[in-house]
Design an enzyme around this catalytic site. Structure first.
Site, mmCIF file in Angstrom:
data_model
loop_
_atom_site.group_PDB
_atom_site.id
_atom_site.type_symbol
_atom_site.label_atom_id
_atom_site.label_comp_id
_atom_site.label_asym_id
_atom_site.label_seq_id
_atom_site.Cartn_x
_atom_site.Cartn_y
_atom_site.Cartn_z
ATOM 1 N N VAL A 44 0.836 -1.201 0.000
ATOM 2 C CA VAL A 44 0.000 0.000 0.000
ATOM 3 C C VAL A 44 0.871 1.252 0.000
ATOM 4 O O VAL A 44 0.624 2.208 -0.745
ATOM 5 C CB VAL A 44 -0.974 -0.005 1.195
ATOM 6 N N CYS A 45 1.905 1.245 0.822
ATOM 7 C CA CYS A 45 2.788 2.409 0.920
ATOM 8 C C CYS A 45 3.516 2.680 -0.393
ATOM 9 O O CYS A 45 3.762 3.838 -0.752
ATOM 10 C CB CYS A 45 3.799 2.217 2.052
ATOM 11 N N THR A 46 3.856 1.627 -1.111
ATOM 12 C CA THR A 46 4.509 1.795 -2.406
ATOM 13 C C THR A 46 3.621 2.596 -3.352
ATOM 14 O O THR A 46 4.076 3.515 -4.048
ATOM 15 C CB THR A 46 4.851 0.419 -3.015
ATOM 16 N N LEU A 49 3.509 6.420 -2.102
ATOM 17 C CA LEU A 49 4.714 7.204 -2.381
ATOM 18 C C LEU A 49 4.788 7.578 -3.857
ATOM 19 O O LEU A 49 5.161 8.700 -4.209
ATOM 20 C CB LEU A 49 5.958 6.425 -1.950
#
Length: 219
Positions: A44-46, A49
């Protein structure tokens, strides 16, 4: 003590993917968005960002800097950045803080104050609360705080919308109604008397109720 809207944002010096920064000096006279991640190489963080990298031009137009945080080493961030560019189509174009000792996360009350251990040995679940967004003004005060669950990607279009609202209300004595978008009508705040409002808005306003005074967005 937990942070609240209107509090001074904590200041700190730290290592990032763009070198050592002092947070207040880095913000300067700009606005800033600080958003955090529980762990490098998480799915999810990928996506987040990469999306923020694509939105950076919009934040630049609003004199707002972007900075990310993840509880891993800067060297890991550099490797992760390659995956972000490959999978999301946008290269990392803002600094990403390496917070291996959890110090910045603790300053911003994003993780339990007693959390400890080596960042490399901690899992995303260990760092679950490090999933926050802060908007900070040029006065270094916190203007917005959002914390999301691990499984839900953040809506950074909404952060941009709120930034438009905050910047507008910082300049004019107005508030923005539900689902407002830039260019739509706004509301005169209750602190402005009708007499004062007549000077600011000689063309008048719509008032479905005396306490709801609607005017076009000021320039």
């Amino acid at each position: 003590m937990p942070l609240r809207i209107g509090d001074d944002a904590p200041d700190f010096s730290t290592e990032t993917t763009e070198g050592t920064i002092n947070f207040y000096e880095w913000i300067g006279d700009s606005w800033a968005v600080l958003f955090s991640h529980p762990k490098d190489f998480t799915p999810v963080c990928t996506t987040e960002l990469g999306y923020m990298a694509g939105l950076k031009g919009e934040f630049d137009k609003r004199n707002c800097k972007i900075i990310g945080l993840s509880i891993d080493a800067v060297s890991d961030h550099v490797r992760w950045a390659k995956d972000i560019e490959e999978t999301q189509g946008h290269a990392l174009n803002y600094p990403l803080i390496g917070d291996t000792d959890l110090s910045v996360a603790k300053l911003f009350d994003m993780i339990h104050p007693n959390a400890s251990g080596n960042a490399a040995e901690r899992t995303a679940a260990d760092n679950a609360t490090v999933r926050s967004v802060f908007v900070i003004g040029p006065d270094k005060k916190i203007k917005l705080m959002l914390t999301y669950p691990m499984s839900t990607g953040r809506n950074f279009d909404e952060v941009l919308r709120v930034l438009d609202s905050i910047q507008l209300t910082a300049k004019h004595q107005v508030a923005t109604p539900v689902n407002w978008k830039a260019g739509e009508d706004v509301i005169i705040v209750p602190a402005v008397s009708d007499e004062e409002a007549k000077k600011k808005y000689p063309q008048g306003w719509k008032a479905p109720k005396p306490y709801i005074r609607i005017v076009p967005q000021p320039e």
